[in-house]
Design an enzyme around this catalytic site. Structure first.
Site, mmCIF file in Angstrom:
data_model
loop_
_atom_site.group_PDB
_atom_site.id
_atom_site.type_symbol
_atom_site.label_atom_id
_atom_site.label_comp_id
_atom_site.label_asym_id
_atom_site.label_seq_id
_atom_site.Cartn_x
_atom_site.Cartn_y
_atom_site.Cartn_z
ATOM 1 N N ASP A 79 24.074 6.712 -12.853
ATOM 2 C CA ASP A 79 23.630 7.968 -13.482
ATOM 3 C C ASP A 79 22.836 7.715 -14.773
ATOM 4 O O ASP A 79 22.584 8.647 -15.539
ATOM 5 C CB ASP A 79 24.852 8.845 -13.808
ATOM 6 C CG ASP A 79 25.459 9.481 -12.559
ATOM 7 O OD1 ASP A 79 24.694 10.082 -11.770
ATOM 8 O OD2 ASP A 79 26.676 9.372 -12.370
ATOM 9 N N GLU A 84 19.772 12.260 -21.164
ATOM 10 C CA GLU A 84 20.118 13.313 -22.119
ATOM 11 C C GLU A 84 21.612 13.289 -22.467
ATOM 12 O O GLU A 84 22.005 13.711 -23.559
ATOM 13 C CB GLU A 84 19.784 14.668 -21.500
ATOM 14 C CG GLU A 84 20.260 15.832 -22.333
ATOM 15 C CD GLU A 84 19.918 17.153 -21.680
ATOM 16 O OE1 GLU A 84 19.047 17.834 -22.225
ATOM 17 O OE2 GLU A 84 20.493 17.489 -20.635
ATOM 18 N N ASP A 85 22.428 12.786 -21.549
ATOM 19 C CA ASP A 85 23.870 12.908 -21.757
ATOM 20 C C ASP A 85 24.459 11.967 -22.806
ATOM 21 O O ASP A 85 25.391 12.355 -23.516
ATOM 22 C CB ASP A 85 24.600 12.766 -20.416
ATOM 23 C CG ASP A 85 24.250 13.919 -19.487
ATOM 24 O OD1 ASP A 85 24.089 15.043 -19.997
ATOM 25 O OD2 ASP A 85 24.113 13.703 -18.274
ATOM 26 N N ARG A 104 30.481 6.490 -16.474
ATOM 27 C CA ARG A 104 29.294 6.655 -17.327
ATOM 28 C C ARG A 104 29.505 6.043 -18.724
ATOM 29 O O ARG A 104 28.572 5.985 -19.506
ATOM 30 C CB ARG A 104 28.886 8.129 -17.424
ATOM 31 C CG ARG A 104 28.459 8.707 -16.069
ATOM 32 C CD ARG A 104 27.591 9.950 -16.203
ATOM 33 N NE ARG A 104 26.313 9.655 -16.834
ATOM 34 C CZ ARG A 104 25.389 10.568 -17.125
ATOM 35 N NH1 ARG A 104 25.607 11.829 -16.828
ATOM 36 N NH2 ARG A 104 24.253 10.241 -17.707
ATOM 37 N N ARG A 148 33.311 17.959 -19.296
ATOM 38 C CA ARG A 148 32.712 16.755 -19.887
ATOM 39 C C ARG A 148 32.789 16.747 -21.415
ATOM 40 O O ARG A 148 32.742 15.691 -22.029
ATOM 41 C CB ARG A 148 31.244 16.653 -19.456
ATOM 42 C CG ARG A 148 31.030 16.546 -17.945
ATOM 43 C CD ARG A 148 31.547 15.215 -17.405
ATOM 44 N NE ARG A 148 31.303 15.067 -15.979
ATOM 45 C CZ ARG A 148 30.207 14.505 -15.463
ATOM 46 N NH1 ARG A 148 29.244 14.065 -16.252
ATOM 47 N NH2 ARG A 148 30.080 14.380 -14.162
ATOM 48 N N HIS A 180 27.172 20.981 -16.604
ATOM 49 C CA HIS A 180 26.920 21.009 -18.054
ATOM 50 C C HIS A 180 26.449 22.402 -18.472
ATOM 51 O O HIS A 180 25.969 23.172 -17.640
ATOM 52 C CB HIS A 180 25.822 20.005 -18.431
ATOM 53 C CG HIS A 180 26.262 18.569 -18.394
ATOM 54 N ND1 HIS A 180 25.669 17.627 -17.591
ATOM 55 C CD2 HIS A 180 27.229 17.916 -19.080
ATOM 56 C CE1 HIS A 180 26.261 16.446 -17.780
ATOM 57 N NE2 HIS A 180 27.206 16.597 -18.673
ATOM 58 N N CYS A 268 18.024 16.923 -18.195
ATOM 59 C CA CYS A 268 18.820 15.695 -18.322
ATOM 60 C C CYS A 268 18.017 14.423 -18.142
ATOM 61 O O CYS A 268 18.490 13.343 -18.468
ATOM 62 C CB CYS A 268 19.993 15.720 -17.352
ATOM 63 S SG CYS A 268 19.535 15.840 -15.647
HETATM 64 C C1 CIR Z 1 26.733 13.340 -13.622
HETATM 65 O O1 CIR Z 1 27.521 13.932 -12.886
HETATM 66 O O2 CIR Z 1 27.057 12.942 -14.735
HETATM 67 C C2 CIR Z 1 25.330 13.065 -13.114
HETATM 68 N N1 CIR Z 1 25.341 12.842 -11.714
HETATM 69 C C3 CIR Z 1 24.422 14.226 -13.430
HETATM 70 C C4 CIR Z 1 24.183 14.423 -14.889
HETATM 71 C C5 CIR Z 1 23.228 15.519 -15.171
HETATM 72 N N2 CIR Z 1 23.055 15.713 -16.557
HETATM 73 C C6 CIR Z 1 22.712 16.862 -17.132
HETATM 74 O O3 CIR Z 1 22.622 17.883 -16.477
HETATM 75 N N3 CIR Z 1 22.557 16.869 -18.440
#
Ligand code: CIR
Length: 273
Positions: A79, A84-85, A104, A148, A180, A268
Site C-alpha cells: 500500500d 498521503e497516509d 503499513r 485508522r 478514511h 491518497c
Molecule cells: C489501505 O487500506 O490502507 C489501502 N489499501 C488504501 C489506502 C487509501 N488511502 C486513502 O484513502 N487516504
C-alpha cells in the site's frame, strides 16, 4: 452558506494552506495487489492498468503546474503508493503519522526521509493516525476518528497544527462505514463538502454546506482541488462532474477503476504542499 465564485481565488480555494507548488508520490510496487482492501468484490486489479492510472494521475498534477517527485516502488509495502497516509504536511511541518495497520507500519520512515527538509513532528505512544483522515478546509481542519485514526492521534495532530498555525479551528469527526475521512468527504470549494451517503457521520459538521451524493456516485465524493482553476475528479460520475464544472474552469476526470479496487482514491496517491 452558498459558495460563490467571489469566494474563490487561489488563497481562498486552498483555505488554510498556501497554494500547492509541489507533490510527492510513489510508484506502485508489483506487490500492490497484496494490499489491504474492503472492495475485493470489484475484482483484482492488474499491475499494468494500475500503473497506467497512476501515471495519468501524476500527469494531471504536473499539468496543473506542480513539481512532482516520484519515489521508487517499495515492494515491502503493497500500500506504499498511498503516500498521503503516512504524513500530513502544513507549512514547514511534516507530521509523521503512525499507521493503524501493522502491515503499513514502516511506510512512514521512507516518507519522512523524502520530506527531510521539513520540521518533523512524530505521532507517538498509543496514537494511530493516517493522513487520509485529515481534511484541510477553508476555515478549519477536520480530523476523522475512524478505525485508522484514534483520538490520541487526532489530539497529537491538533496540537502540532495549533503550534504551527496558531488558534486554527480543528474539529474531530467520528464516522463509520468508509475507510478514511476523505474516502467519503472532501471540500469541493470553500464551505461545500461532498459526501458519500455510505459514510455515517456520527457528529454534525456546523457551518458548512454538505451535498450528499446519489449512492451510485459515492466513490466520487473524494475530489482533489489543486488550485483555483483545476480540480481532479473520478471519471464517470455525472453529478460530481456537473458540480465540478460549475466551480472550476478546468476539470480533469480520471479513470480510477483499478485504484478503487484497493480502496484508493484521488487524494491518497500524493502529498501536496
Ligand atoms: C489501505 O487500506 O490502507 C489501502 N489499501 C488504501 C489506502 C487509501 N488511502 C486513502 O484513502 N487516504
Amino acid at each position: 452558506m452558498e459558495p460563490t465564485s467571489s469566494l474563490l481565488g487561489n488563497r481562498a480555494r486552498m483555505g488554510l494552506l498556501k497554494p500547492f507548488t509541489r507533490a510527492l508520490a510513489r510508484r506502485p510496487a508489483k506487490t500492490f495487489a497484496q494490499g489491504i482492501t474492503t472492495r475485493s468484490s470489484l475484482g483484482i486489479p492488474t499491475y499494468d492498468a494500475t500503473l497506467k492510472q497512476h501515471e495519468a494521475y501524476l500527469d494531471a498534477l504536473r499539468d496543473a503546474g506542480l513539481d512532482v517527485s516520484v519515489l521508487d516502488p517499495d515492494p515491502r509495502f503493497p500500500d506504499g503508493h498511498f503516500v498521503e497516509d503516512p504524513a500530513v504536511i502544513f507549512n514547514d511541518t511534516a507530521f509523521i503519522c503512525r499507521p493503524a495497520t501493522p502491515v503499513r507500519r514502516g511506510e512512514e520512515e521512507g516518507i519522512a526521509e523524502a520530506l527531510a527538509d521539513f520540521h518533523h513532528v512524530h505521532a507517538a505512544g498509543d496514537a494511530t493516525i493516517e493522513g487520509g483522515d485529515v481534511l484541510f478546509c477553508r476555515d478549519r481542519v477536520l480530523i476523522g476518528i475512524s478505525r485508522r485514526t484514534n483520538r490520541v492521534g487526532a489530539e497529537q495532530l491538533k496540537a502540532a497544527i495549533q503550534t504551527d498555525m496558531g488558534d486554527v479551528r480543528v474539529e474531530f469527526v467520528p464516522f463509520t462505514n468508509v475507510l478514511h475521512l476523505k474516502t467519503g468527504l472532501t471540500e469541493l470549494v470553500p464551505g461545500l463538502l461532498l459526501h458519500d451517503p455510505l459514510m455515517r457521520l456520527e457528529s454534525e459538521i456546523k457551518g458548512m454546506r454538505i451535498v450528499t451524493l446519489p449512492p451510485e456516485e459515492g466513490y466520487a465524493a473524494s475530489v482533489l482541488p489543486l488550485n483555483d482553476q483545476t480540480i481532479v475528479i473520478a471519471d464517470g460520475f455525472p453529478t460530481v462532474r456537473a458540480l465540478a464544472d460549475k466551480y472550476y474552469p478546468h476539470v480533469v476526470a480520471l479513470d480510477m477503476s483499478e485504484i478503487e479496487k484497493m480502496d484508493g482514491g484521488l487524494t491518497c496517491l500524493s502529498l501536496r504542499y
